[in-house]
Design a protein around this motif. Structure first.
Motif, mmCIF file in Angstrom:
data_model
loop_
_atom_site.group_PDB
_atom_site.id
_atom_site.type_symbol
_atom_site.label_atom_id
_atom_site.label_comp_id
_atom_site.label_asym_id
_atom_site.label_seq_id
_atom_site.Cartn_x
_atom_site.Cartn_y
_atom_site.Cartn_z
ATOM 1 N N LEU A 17 0.681 -1.235 0.009
ATOM 2 C CA LEU A 17 -0.118 -0.124 0.049
ATOM 3 C C LEU A 17 0.792 1.329 -0.011
ATOM 4 C CD1 LEU A 17 -3.129 1.028 0.269
ATOM 5 C CD2 LEU A 17 -2.720 0.734 2.803
ATOM 6 N N ARG A 18 0.635 2.198 -0.942
ATOM 7 C CA ARG A 18 1.399 3.221 -0.945
ATOM 8 C C ARG A 18 0.072 4.607 -1.116
ATOM 9 N NH1 ARG A 18 4.421 0.205 -0.139
ATOM 10 N NH2 ARG A 18 6.544 -0.427 -0.731
ATOM 11 N N SER A 19 -0.381 4.945 0.097
ATOM 12 C CA SER A 19 -1.504 5.759 0.003
ATOM 13 C C SER A 19 -0.939 7.124 0.209
ATOM 14 C CB SER A 19 -2.405 5.515 1.412
ATOM 15 O OG SER A 19 -2.162 5.763 2.296
ATOM 16 N N PRO A 20 -1.734 8.183 -0.407
ATOM 17 C CA PRO A 20 -1.132 9.644 -0.110
ATOM 18 C C PRO A 20 -1.423 9.860 1.245
ATOM 19 C CG PRO A 20 -3.275 9.601 -1.257
ATOM 20 C CD PRO A 20 -2.495 7.771 -1.221
ATOM 21 N N ILE A 21 -1.013 11.245 1.751
ATOM 22 C CA ILE A 21 -1.418 11.456 3.100
ATOM 23 C C ILE A 21 -2.868 11.692 3.001
ATOM 24 C CG2 ILE A 21 -1.220 13.424 4.785
ATOM 25 C CD1 ILE A 21 1.637 13.623 3.840
ATOM 26 N N ALA A 22 -3.758 11.186 3.991
ATOM 27 C CA ALA A 22 -5.297 11.241 3.931
ATOM 28 C C ALA A 22 -5.725 12.276 4.910
ATOM 29 C CB ALA A 22 -5.620 9.787 4.268
ATOM 30 N N MET A 23 -6.688 12.872 4.511
ATOM 31 C CA MET A 23 -7.204 13.885 5.242
ATOM 32 C C MET A 23 -8.205 13.282 6.441
ATOM 33 S SD MET A 23 -6.456 16.785 4.042
ATOM 34 C CE MET A 23 -7.881 17.823 4.701
ATOM 35 N N TYR A 24 -8.976 12.140 5.887
ATOM 36 C CA TYR A 24 -9.532 11.494 6.787
ATOM 37 C C TYR A 24 -9.590 10.051 6.981
ATOM 38 C CZ TYR A 24 -12.276 15.759 6.067
ATOM 39 O OH TYR A 24 -12.522 17.111 5.745
ATOM 40 N N GLU A 25 -9.845 9.339 7.938
ATOM 41 C CA GLU A 25 -9.712 8.020 8.084
ATOM 42 C C GLU A 25 -10.481 7.122 7.057
ATOM 43 O OE1 GLU A 25 -10.547 4.610 11.412
ATOM 44 O OE2 GLU A 25 -9.510 6.227 12.219
ATOM 45 N N THR A 26 -11.579 7.614 6.524
ATOM 46 C CA THR A 26 -12.428 7.086 5.585
ATOM 47 C C THR A 26 -11.472 6.948 4.244
ATOM 48 O OG1 THR A 26 -13.340 9.031 4.874
ATOM 49 C CG2 THR A 26 -14.693 7.612 6.367
#
Length: 125
Positions: A17-26
């Motif tokens: 997983l290479r997620s961007p910085i997330a604004m929300y947990e969702t």
């Protein structure tokens, strides 16, 4: 078969997983769901394990809990104990943005931590 899905298999998929910085947990939930689906793992989102006990994802008998930021170790460990006490769970994976100290097993069931900031390859403040 769902019973053949192991903690190591799910963890290996989530380590990609290479997620961007997330604004929300969702947002993190969506990234994890996409990664599980890409790995061809059937999963239940917001799976009910017992009365008042709902985990973010259940992949076979592997529970996946997602936390934004750096959660409280004590609060998270208490939550993991509730999940591990359920018969439907054989192991737990915790996905967090920042590292937190949690036990390697709870109620005799293995627990693995996946820290997204380490997967990004960047040290965050």
């Amino acid at each position: 078969m769902l019973q053949d899905i192991t903690l190591a298999m799910v963890a290996a998929a989530l380590m990609e997983l290479r997620s961007p910085i997330a604004m929300y947990e969702t947002d993190l939930h969506a990234c994890v769901r996409q990664r599980l689906e890409a790995a061809a793992f059937p999963c239940q989102h917001e799976a009910r394990l017992a009365k008042g006990c709902r985990i973010d994802f259940l992949v076979g008998a592997i529970g996946v809990e997602i936390k934004k930021g750096k959660p409280s170790a004590a609060t998270l460990t208490a939550q993991l104990q509730r999940y591990a006490a359920c018969e439907a769970v054989d192991g737990l994976i915790v996905v967090t943005e920042r590292s937190v100290r949690i036990p390697k097993s709870v109620c005799g069931k293995p627990v693995q931590l996946i820290t997204l900031s380490q997967l990004w390859g960047v040290a965050l403040p």
